[in-house]
Design a protein around this motif. Structure first.
Motif, PDB file in Angstrom:
ATOM      1  N   TYR A  49       0.849  -1.186   0.000  1.00 18.70           N
ATOM      2  CA  TYR A  49       0.000   0.000   0.000  1.00 18.70           C
ATOM      3  C   TYR A  49       0.886   1.238   0.000  1.00 18.70           C
ATOM      4  N   THR A  50       0.510   2.245  -0.819  1.00 19.82           N
ATOM      5  CA  THR A  50       1.290   3.478  -0.933  1.00 19.82           C
ATOM      6  C   THR A  50       0.358   4.685  -0.878  1.00 19.82           C
ATOM      7  N   ASN A  51       0.732   5.671  -0.097  1.00 20.03           N
ATOM      8  CA  ASN A  51       0.050   6.968  -0.063  1.00 20.03           C
ATOM      9  C   ASN A  51       1.123   8.021  -0.311  1.00 20.03           C
ATOM     10  N   ASP A  52       1.177   8.545  -1.548  1.00 19.33           N
ATOM     11  CA  ASP A  52       2.320   9.394  -1.903  1.00 19.33           C
ATOM     12  C   ASP A  52       1.996  10.213  -3.145  1.00 19.33           C
ATOM     13  N   PHE A  53       2.913  11.113  -3.477  1.00 18.50           N
ATOM     14  CA  PHE A  53       2.868  11.873  -4.722  1.00 18.50           C
ATOM     15  C   PHE A  53       3.744  11.174  -5.759  1.00 18.50           C
ATOM     16  N   ARG A  54       3.223  11.048  -6.970  1.00 16.74           N
ATOM     17  CA  ARG A  54       3.982  10.482  -8.079  1.00 16.74           C
ATOM     18  C   ARG A  54       3.913  11.443  -9.260  1.00 16.74           C
ATOM     19  N   ARG A  55       4.840  11.260 -10.227  1.00 13.96           N
ATOM     20  CA  ARG A  55       4.749  12.062 -11.437  1.00 13.96           C
ATOM     21  C   ARG A  55       3.453  11.717 -12.154  1.00 13.96           C
ATOM     22  N   ILE A  56       2.829  12.687 -12.820  1.00 11.18           N
ATOM     23  CA  ILE A  56       1.474  12.512 -13.338  1.00 11.18           C
ATOM     24  C   ILE A  56       1.392  11.429 -14.407  1.00 11.18           C
ATOM     25  N   ASP A  57       2.506  11.128 -15.097  1.00  8.75           N
ATOM     26  CA  ASP A  57       2.476  10.094 -16.131  1.00  8.75           C
ATOM     27  C   ASP A  57       3.131   8.797 -15.663  1.00  8.75           C
ATOM     28  N   TYR A  58       3.143   8.572 -14.354  1.00  9.73           N
ATOM     29  CA  TYR A  58       3.777   7.368 -13.814  1.00  9.73           C
ATOM     30  C   TYR A  58       3.120   6.117 -14.394  1.00  9.73           C
ATOM     31  N   ASN A  59       3.949   5.186 -14.852  1.00  7.89           N
ATOM     32  CA  ASN A  59       3.471   3.963 -15.496  1.00  7.89           C
ATOM     33  C   ASN A  59       3.756   2.770 -14.583  1.00  7.89           C
ATOM     34  N   TYR A  60       2.702   2.161 -14.044  1.00  7.93           N
ATOM     35  CA  TYR A  60       2.873   1.025 -13.135  1.00  7.93           C
ATOM     36  C   TYR A  60       3.362  -0.221 -13.851  1.00  7.93           C
ATOM     37  N   ASN A  61       3.164  -0.283 -15.166  1.00  8.17           N
ATOM     38  CA  ASN A  61       3.438  -1.519 -15.902  1.00  8.17           C
ATOM     39  C   ASN A  61       4.676  -1.455 -16.784  1.00  8.17           C
ATOM     40  N   ASN A  62       5.558  -0.487 -16.544  1.00 10.71           N
ATOM     41  CA  ASN A  62       6.788  -0.400 -17.330  1.00 10.71           C
ATOM     42  C   ASN A  62       7.834  -1.333 -16.733  1.00 10.71           C
ATOM     43  N   PHE A  63       7.556  -2.644 -16.816  1.00 14.58           N
ATOM     44  CA  PHE A  63       8.379  -3.645 -16.143  1.00 14.58           C
ATOM     45  C   PHE A  63       9.809  -3.677 -16.669  1.00 14.58           C
ATOM     46  N   LEU A  64       9.977  -3.446 -17.967  1.00 20.60           N
ATOM     47  CA  LEU A  64      11.318  -3.500 -18.551  1.00 20.60           C
ATOM     48  C   LEU A  64      12.199  -2.406 -17.969  1.00 20.60           C
TER      49      LEU A  64
END
Length: 804
Positions: free
Chosen positions: A497-512
């Motif tokens: 679980y995370t409660n935080d600020f991220r960059r607006i275009d953060y990609n959770y699925n950029n596994f590479l």
């Protein structure tokens, strides 16, 4: 490491002058003393083993490995000094008796015309012979025979040289000096890693049968492989290039060999009832990744009998010198020649500012192999890996040194460099990139990231972080737990679980991208503190995830994710629907991702997997299905994505490409669209579009390709003075094309800065790499959509790259 600057020749002449002065004295007024150095007239490299003698006398010496010599005589009739060496024209110099002089002699290479080889007037007989050798490469390359097999025993050794007593405690030092190889020297040769492996070779396939790593630690092995890459130990000179240290080095037998080498037919001899020709070869440009050496060729088959090749000391290669490859072949069943033994050796200077005048500590790498076509396997107990030391002595030292201060420090550094975590007892601090950052929302933020390691619990890992922003005076946090349920298949359950600020275009699925342990994909210390900037466009998020990871084979692994995320509206990520402000959007997704690789090695660090990349492609296939909620609106969607990445080694350099395509099904709010990653900093990243700002474009179908070509100084190596800097050319080309259905705006109004991509986006760059061995500068141009407001058409970007 040796730096080949012009003052080196000046220094050599100064040494000769000083020696001349020192040895001049009335006491020896009748003695003739000559000191000097013998060099190749083509590349000014020293020539060892030159016979130097006075004509018509028995007085003579040989030059040493650096070409230096000293010859003295009391014979006043000795006036002609002769220089003779196989493969070089004989040279004579007049010397005045009774004087002491310093000289520098340059010898010219020559071909030995052998009457029974070729009778082509005016032709270089070596070139004619090499033409025949190349024409018969396929027939003589035993690795091309599908039914041929051999056993190969390899011994690998990494030694740390010239370590003083201060680096180890007195007790350990006394134990080491008891070993015979330490002797009375106050500096020690310390083994860092040693291994002995037995392989079965069938054609180009290499299968491991047995392996002994002695007292070597896993982390030492991983550090060496991360540092040096997968060193190609079965070097094949019949191929056009040889892969060493991640670099393609041109083989003298290459189809383009005549472009890179000068060849000289030096001698002929008889060996095992076969007539053998010796061909010497010299690189035409010592800055190229090419060799100097000699080869022996069977006159009947034009097959290799032996090969001795040493990389030019001036080659455009960082930190490595004295790279040497030796191979001997034997005739199998009186039909074809197969590899009998092989030695690969090199020295790694780990002091960046080292040169030949101020030698620094070095790491010595040695790998030797003995091959046999029978089931009899040869193991060398003495002279392990061609080091001159016995196996037992090396292993005893390795065992003693594993707990010394110097190796503990080395392992600590290795942990940080490889994993991104700092060991601290039963805990680890990291990822280290998260420790500090600067954003417009938070101001300066300090974060304490922690996780447990295997010293506390082997199959369970607890971790997370807490970060405090001094501008918004807010504490943000994250926590996770990982449980390994199957060791064999590396099956892991993860909840976080995370409660935080991220960059607006953060990609959770950029596994590479996240495979790199030193990359977060988010705002961190690297792109803010080290980039001298404050990050813009951040959004507050609450993320909950559960995942399951498992391996199917050594080359196939899968991940299954469930996520429930909430993204909050803000100045940088406005959420408006039909003129009404929205507080946030929520969505839940199930994502299945499978990774395919080919013969890729990995290192398991507790719950972290480190990929040791090779030169074969890596493929990701991903499918995602989800549901979103935005106030009164909700809907379903799905995404299909494929990614292919490969590092391709070329004879002239290295080409890296990334190809990706995606398709979104359904209507979604704009934060869930496919957003290409932009970067408005002055740092260059292969994975990002350098002149595209964050969330400039959105699309529901797209294809992109990133290309980067790094040359080995193909052009810059030809320019006088510039070539001494070991610079390398770099080119980049990034392309994107996508479409966007306007129906998505019915879910959430598009912000003013978000646009569809009306035509393909292209940016290209050209630059120089290896500046001071670490810095790359690249001039990048945006070639499409250049009239968009707020965009930059050109920018000079920098990046740090440390490599060979």
């Amino acid at each position: 490491m040796r730096l080949n600057f012009p003052f080196k020749n000046i220094f050599a002449r100064l040494v000769l002058f000083m020696l001349t002065v020192l040895i001049s004295s009335p006491l020896y007024a009748l003695e003739t003393i000559v000191v000097g150095q013998v060099l190749n007239s083509i590349d000014r490299n020293p020539i060892p083993e030159v016979n130097i003698f006075y004509k018509n006398t028995n007085t003579g010496v040989k030059s040493n490995e650096d070409g230096y010599f000293m010859i003295r005589t009391l014979d006043d009739k000795a006036t002609t000094l002769v220089f003779s060496c196989v493969g070089f024209r004989r040279k004579e110099l007049k010397i005045k008796p009774g004087q002491s002089v310093g000289i520098q002699v340059q010898m010219n290479e020559e071909n030995t015309i052998l009457q029974d080889v070729f009778v082509v007037p005016g032709a270089n007989p070596a070139l004619e012979l090499m033409k025949k050798v190349r024409n018969l490469k396929a027939a003589n390359d035993y690795t091309q025979y599908p039914n041929f097999s051999l056993k190969r025993t390899e011994q690998g050794l990494v030694l740390l040289g010239k370590v003083s007593q201060r680096s180890v405690n007195r007790h350990i030092y006394s134990q080491l000096t008891e070993c015979s190889m330490a002797g009375k020297d106050t500096s020690l040769i310390i083994p860092l890693y040693m291994t002995e492996s037995i392989y079965e070779i069938k054609g180009k396939n290499k299968r491991l049968i047995a392996e002994n790593k002695f007292s070597s630690t896993i982390k030492s092995e991983v550090l060496i492989k991360q540092l040096l890459g997968e060193i190609q130990t079965n070097v094949n000179f019949y191929e056009n290039s040889i892969l060493l240290l991640g670099k393609n080095m041109i083989s003298p037998l290459s189809g383009s060999g005549n472009i890179y080498y000068n060849f000289y037919l030096a001698d002929s001899l008889y060996k095992e009832s076969s007539k053998i020709y010796q061909v010497n070869f010299r690189t035409k440009n010592p800055k190229n990744l090419t060799f100097n050496g000699k080869m022996q060729i069977d006159s009947a088959t034009c097959a290799l009998v032996s090969m001795k090749a040493e990389l030019s000391e001036q080659a455009n290669l960082n930190y490595i010198h004295k790279l040497y490859v030796s191979q001997n072949f034997e005739k199998e069943n009186n039909s074809f020649w197969t590899l009998k033994d092989e030695v690969i050796a090199m020295n790694l200077t780990y002091e960046i500012l080292a040169d030949s005048l101020h030698p620094k500590p070095e790491i010595f790498l040695r790998n030797s192999a003995v091959c046999s076509t029978t089931d009899t396997i040869t193991k060398r107990e003495e002279n392990f890996a061609g080091s001159g030391y016995e196996k037992i002595e090396l292993d005893d030292r390795l065992s003693i040194l594993n707990d010394t201060r110097i190796l503990r420090i080395a392992k600590w550094i290795a942990d940080v460099a490889i994993t991104g975590y700092i060991p601290a007892g039963k805990l680890e601090i990291g990822k280290i990139q998260q420790i500090m950052r600067v954003t417009d929302i938070e101001g300066l933020r300090l974060t304490l990231p922690l996780r447990t390691n295997e010293k506390l619990m082997k199959n369970l890992c607890l971790g997370g972080y807490a970060g405090y922003g001094f501008r918004n005076r807010k504490l943000n946090y994250s926590g996770y737990a990982q449980l390994k349920i199957n060791e064999k298949y590396n099956s892991i359950i993860d909840i976080g679980y995370t409660n935080d600020f991220r960059r607006i275009d953060y990609n959770y699925n950029n596994f590479l991208l996240y495979e790199n342990p030193l990359v977060t994909g988010d705002v961190d210390i690297v792109n803010t503190i080290f980039g001298f900037r404050s990050a813009l466009k951040m959004s507050e998020r609450k993320d909950f995830s559960v995942s399951f990871t498992t391996d199917w084979t050594k080359d196939i692994e899968s991940k299954l994710y469930f996520r429930s995320n909430q993204i909050f509206s803000g100045a940088d990520l406005p959420m408006v629907h039909n003129g009404n402000d929205m507080h946030s959007i929520s969505y839940q997704t199930v994502t299945a991702s499978t990774r395919f690789s080919f013969d890729e090695k990995t290192y398991e660090n507790h719950f972290q997997r480190i990929y040791i990349s090779n030169f074969k492609p890596v493929l990701y296939a991903r499918i995602e299905a989800g549901r979103f909620q935005t106030g009164q609106e909700n809907g379903n969607f799905a995404k299909l994505t494929g990614t292919l990445k490969q590092n391709v080694k070329l004879p002239i350099g290295n080409w890296t490409y990334l190809l990706q395509g995606g398709w979104l099904l359904g209507k979604v709010p704009y934060p869930l669209l496919e957003i290409p990653t932009g970067d408005k900093t002055f740092g260059y990243s292969f994975n990002k579009f350098s002149l595209m700002y964050n969330m400039e474009y959105a699309m529901d179908k797209y294809v992109l390709m990133h290309n980067e070509l790094m040359l080995n100084g193909l052009i810059l190596n030809q320019i006088p003075v510039i070539k001494l800097l070991n610079l390398r050319e770099i080119f980049s080309l990034k392309m994107l094309y996508g479409v966007l259905n306007n129906d998505h705006s019915s879910m959430l109004d598009y912000p003013d800065y978000l646009k569809p991509l009306n035509k393909p986006y292209v940016e290209a760059g050209i630059g120089v790499s290896n500046i001071f061995r670490i810095l790359t500068l690249q001039s990048v141009w945006r070639l499409a959509n250049i009239n968009e407001p707020g965009t930059s058409q050109w920018r000079l970007l920098a990046s740090l790259r440390i490599g060979f």
